[in-house]
Scaffold this motif. Structure first.
Motif, PDB file in Angstrom:
ATOM      1  N   VAL A  21       0.836  -1.217   0.000  1.00 54.23           N
ATOM      2  CA  VAL A  21       0.000   0.000   0.000  1.00 54.23           C
ATOM      3  C   VAL A  21       0.867   1.262   0.000  1.00 54.23           C
ATOM      4  O   VAL A  21       0.745   2.132   0.850  1.00 54.23           O
ATOM      5  CB  VAL A  21      -1.000   0.023   1.170  1.00 54.23           C
ATOM      6  CG1 VAL A  21      -2.138   0.974   0.850  1.00 54.23           C
ATOM      7  CG2 VAL A  21      -1.559  -1.337   1.453  1.00 54.23           C
ATOM      8  N   PHE A 193     -11.813   6.140  -4.323  1.00 52.87           N
ATOM      9  CA  PHE A 193     -11.687   5.573  -2.975  1.00 52.87           C
ATOM     10  C   PHE A 193     -12.477   4.274  -2.869  1.00 52.87           C
ATOM     11  O   PHE A 193     -11.994   3.270  -2.346  1.00 52.87           O
ATOM     12  CB  PHE A 193     -12.209   6.568  -1.937  1.00 52.87           C
ATOM     13  CG  PHE A 193     -11.326   7.760  -1.721  1.00 52.87           C
ATOM     14  CD1 PHE A 193     -10.106   7.628  -1.083  1.00 52.87           C
ATOM     15  CD2 PHE A 193     -11.718   9.017  -2.146  1.00 52.87           C
ATOM     16  CE1 PHE A 193      -9.291   8.730  -0.883  1.00 52.87           C
ATOM     17  CE2 PHE A 193     -10.909  10.121  -1.942  1.00 52.87           C
ATOM     18  CZ  PHE A 193      -9.698   9.974  -1.310  1.00 52.87           C
ATOM     19  N   LEU A 194     -13.719   4.319  -3.399  1.00 53.47           N
ATOM     20  CA  LEU A 194     -14.604   3.153  -3.293  1.00 53.47           C
ATOM     21  C   LEU A 194     -13.999   1.951  -4.013  1.00 53.47           C
ATOM     22  O   LEU A 194     -13.899   0.856  -3.442  1.00 53.47           O
ATOM     23  CB  LEU A 194     -15.975   3.514  -3.878  1.00 53.47           C
ATOM     24  CG  LEU A 194     -17.065   2.472  -3.716  1.00 53.47           C
ATOM     25  CD1 LEU A 194     -17.301   2.195  -2.244  1.00 53.47           C
ATOM     26  CD2 LEU A 194     -18.361   2.937  -4.367  1.00 53.47           C
ATOM     27  N   PHE A 196     -10.866   1.363  -4.931  1.00 51.13           N
ATOM     28  CA  PHE A 196      -9.639   0.877  -4.319  1.00 51.13           C
ATOM     29  C   PHE A 196      -9.956   0.105  -3.036  1.00 51.13           C
ATOM     30  O   PHE A 196      -9.388  -0.967  -2.793  1.00 51.13           O
ATOM     31  CB  PHE A 196      -8.712   2.064  -4.024  1.00 51.13           C
ATOM     32  CG  PHE A 196      -7.274   1.678  -3.842  1.00 51.13           C
ATOM     33  CD1 PHE A 196      -6.870   0.369  -3.973  1.00 51.13           C
ATOM     34  CD2 PHE A 196      -6.318   2.634  -3.540  1.00 51.13           C
ATOM     35  CE1 PHE A 196      -5.535   0.013  -3.822  1.00 51.13           C
ATOM     36  CE2 PHE A 196      -4.998   2.286  -3.377  1.00 51.13           C
ATOM     37  CZ  PHE A 196      -4.615   0.976  -3.511  1.00 51.13           C
ATOM     38  N   GLY A 197     -10.899   0.624  -2.240  1.00 50.86           N
ATOM     39  CA  GLY A 197     -11.287  -0.061  -1.015  1.00 50.86           C
ATOM     40  C   GLY A 197     -11.839  -1.436  -1.301  1.00 50.86           C
ATOM     41  O   GLY A 197     -11.450  -2.425  -0.661  1.00 50.86           O
ATOM     42  N   LEU A 198     -12.739  -1.540  -2.310  1.00 56.64           N
ATOM     43  CA  LEU A 198     -13.355  -2.826  -2.633  1.00 56.64           C
ATOM     44  C   LEU A 198     -12.318  -3.816  -3.151  1.00 56.64           C
ATOM     45  O   LEU A 198     -12.283  -4.977  -2.735  1.00 56.64           O
ATOM     46  CB  LEU A 198     -14.459  -2.633  -3.676  1.00 56.64           C
ATOM     47  CG  LEU A 198     -15.716  -1.900  -3.193  1.00 56.64           C
ATOM     48  CD1 LEU A 198     -16.684  -1.682  -4.345  1.00 56.64           C
ATOM     49  CD2 LEU A 198     -16.391  -2.680  -2.079  1.00 56.64           C
ATOM     50  N   LEU A 200      -9.027  -3.773  -2.722  1.00 54.72           N
ATOM     51  CA  LEU A 200      -8.078  -4.131  -1.663  1.00 54.72           C
ATOM     52  C   LEU A 200      -8.693  -5.148  -0.704  1.00 54.72           C
ATOM     53  O   LEU A 200      -8.050  -6.128  -0.306  1.00 54.72           O
ATOM     54  CB  LEU A 200      -7.678  -2.860  -0.904  1.00 54.72           C
ATOM     55  CG  LEU A 200      -6.337  -2.863  -0.201  1.00 54.72           C
ATOM     56  CD1 LEU A 200      -5.229  -3.113  -1.182  1.00 54.72           C
ATOM     57  CD2 LEU A 200      -6.112  -1.534   0.506  1.00 54.72           C
ATOM     58  N   GLY A 201      -9.970  -4.926  -0.353  1.00 56.44           N
ATOM     59  CA  GLY A 201     -10.665  -5.852   0.547  1.00 56.44           C
ATOM     60  C   GLY A 201     -10.779  -7.237  -0.065  1.00 56.44           C
ATOM     61  O   GLY A 201     -10.534  -8.246   0.592  1.00 56.44           O
ATOM     62  N   THR A 202     -11.121  -7.272  -1.381  1.00 57.99           N
ATOM     63  CA  THR A 202     -11.263  -8.559  -2.066  1.00 57.99           C
ATOM     64  C   THR A 202      -9.927  -9.301  -2.087  1.00 57.99           C
ATOM     65  O   THR A 202      -9.874 -10.506  -1.818  1.00 57.99           O
ATOM     66  CB  THR A 202     -11.739  -8.327  -3.512  1.00 57.99           C
ATOM     67  OG1 THR A 202     -12.807  -7.395  -3.480  1.00 57.99           O
ATOM     68  CG2 THR A 202     -12.204  -9.609  -4.148  1.00 57.99           C
ATOM     69  N   THR A 204      -7.418  -8.961  -0.038  1.00 58.84           N
ATOM     70  CA  THR A 204      -7.105  -9.442   1.310  1.00 58.84           C
ATOM     71  C   THR A 204      -7.901 -10.708   1.624  1.00 58.84           C
ATOM     72  O   THR A 204      -7.377 -11.651   2.215  1.00 58.84           O
ATOM     73  CB  THR A 204      -7.443  -8.361   2.352  1.00 58.84           C
ATOM     74  OG1 THR A 204      -7.037  -7.109   1.851  1.00 58.84           O
ATOM     75  CG2 THR A 204      -6.762  -8.640   3.666  1.00 58.84           C
ATOM     76  N   ALA A 205      -9.180 -10.730   1.214  1.00 51.05           N
ATOM     77  CA  ALA A 205     -10.016 -11.906   1.474  1.00 51.05           C
ATOM     78  C   ALA A 205      -9.441 -13.134   0.789  1.00 51.05           C
ATOM     79  O   ALA A 205      -9.337 -14.210   1.396  1.00 51.05           O
ATOM     80  CB  ALA A 205     -11.444 -11.636   0.995  1.00 51.05           C
TER      81      ALA A 205
END
Lengths: 223, 191
Positions: A21, A193-194, A196-198, A200-202, A204-205
């Motif tokens: 990041v 932002f939305l 990148f957040g989604l 990044l979360g995916t 990580t999952a």
């Protein structure tokens, strides 16, 4: 480490954007279209490869390294800023449209944490060849990551994918087929932002799941 | 006068440095976990940003343009900012130990904060006069503090919320930032 490992570790395992990041500002700002993302990647590729190479050359020379060590951060910054100025002038001369749409983010490659980070963490303590390969790998990983975000945003936000110049893949027909309109918010700042957040979360999952699988396999092997 | 107010409002809300220009994202995500940290970082950035914008403006107009070496902009600006941060740090340490205690740890981080270099360059590309540069930079800095403060309050609450494991930390922070960005973009319609 082998050459191949040096080059490829930046792609997935140590991806500068998705894993460490680093370099968030440019990746959020220029991912409005694939073309801008690739242009940014090109600039970073040039600067990162050469800065890693030059810094490694300086630091592997014992006399020079002893001289530079106490003031190494300013020295790195001057090397990087010089390379960025070269990129700025080349882009202005040969691809003026891209120069205009990337705007302030071309000079801001200087303060991109990936470049100073690689200089300090890798180039200063490795051979010039390894450092150059590392720079190339990291820059390609960065470009790939921006490209993923850009495709996601441009497709959902405008229904098109601008590969380069006039080469535009128009997918609005797909939206018409389902009977919805593209979601404009994705090409606006909020969408950056939305997305990148989604993403990044995916990622990580997926990473967590793989780690859990590996752990379960090891437990099974150990009986 | 009207144009100055419009400029200030644009800098503060509509062109908010974090939420619409994407500058200074690293401190925005890194130092916003606590309210006190967010404020400390915010004021340190405002301080350095204001001084460096004034200095780079003067250097650009009276040295770089006068000598016709505008292409040296990036190199000169980053050197000026890096040395300014160092000078400010030494100066505050000597003059006001209390202020140094509050801002000290944030100052070294500012050298590689793209907001400072970004605003210095934006002031040049937008062709601001010296007065406009001061107003624009001040309100950009205040906008930075404002968003950092709001965001740190939200994050203190997110810490206690049941967020899915994969989204904990940065991903959820980014999604919250996107909701904030929507709100700020709507305010832009006023200007």
């Amino acid at each position: 480490m082998t050459n191949r490992e040096n080059l490829f570790k930046g792609f997935v395992k140590e991806n500068p954007l998705f894993v460490s990041v680093l370099g968030m500002c440019p990746s959020l700002a220029v991912s409005t279209s694939l073309e801008n993302g690739l242009g940014m990647g090109l600039g970073v590729f040039f600067v990162l490869t050469l800065s890693n190479l030059i810094i490694s050359l300086i630091m592997s020379n014992e006399k020079l390294a002893a001289l530079v060590k106490p003031v190494r951060i300013p020295v790195y910054i001057v090397v990087i800023a010089t390379l960025v100025t070269i990129v700025e002038m080349l882009m202005h001369a040969f691809i003026p449209d891209l120069y205009k749409s990337l705007g302030v983010f071309i000079p801001l490659i200087v303060v991109n944490c990936i470049i100073l980070g690689r200089a300090e963490a890798f180039a200063s303590s490795n051979t010039p060849k390894d450092a150059a390969l590392d720079g190339m790998g990291m820059a390609l990983g960065f470009t790939g990551a921006i490209a993923i975000i850009a495709i996601f945003r441009e497709f959902l936000g405008a229904g098109t994918i601008t590969v380069w110049g006039n080469l535009v893949i128009n997918l609005t027909g797909l939206f018409d087929f389902i009977g919805i309109t593209p979601i404009g918010i994705f090409v606006q700042p909020a969408g950056a932002f939305l997305s990148f957040g989604l993403i990044l979360g995916t990622i990580t999952a997926i990473g967590n799941k793989n780690a859990a699988k590996k752990l379960a396999k090891e437990a099974l092997a150990n009986g | 006068m009207d144009s100055i107010i419009a400029l200030a409002f644009t800098a503060f809300i509509a062109e908010n440095i974090i939420l619409s220009q994407f500058l200074g994202i690293c401190p925005f995500l890194g130092v916003s976990t606590k309210r006190s940290n967010a404020l400390g970082m915010g004021f340190a950035v405002l301080f350095v940003m204001l001084i460096s914008s004034m200095v780079t403006y003067a250097l650009y107009t009276y040295v770089l343009e006068a000598l016709d070496i505008v292409y040296m902009r990036t190199i000169v600006f980053i050197i000026v900012i890096a040395s300014l941060v160092q000078m400010v740090e030494t100066f505050i340490k000597k003059v006001s130990p209390a202020l140094y205690k509050a801002l000290g740890i944030y100052l070294p981080l500012i050298t590689t904060n793209c907001a400072v270099l970004g605003v210095a360059i934006l002031n040049i590309t937008k062709e601001h006069s010296f007065g406009e540069t001061v107003v624009y930079t001040t309100f950009i800095g205040l906008g930075f503090i404002f968003v950092m403060y709001i965001f740190s309050m939200i994050r203190e609450r997110i810490d206690k919320a049941p967020v899915p494991k994969a989204f904990q930390g940065i991903p959820i922070a980014l999604i919250v930032a996107s909701i904030l960005a929507i709100i700020f973009a709507r305010f832009g319609g006023i200007v």
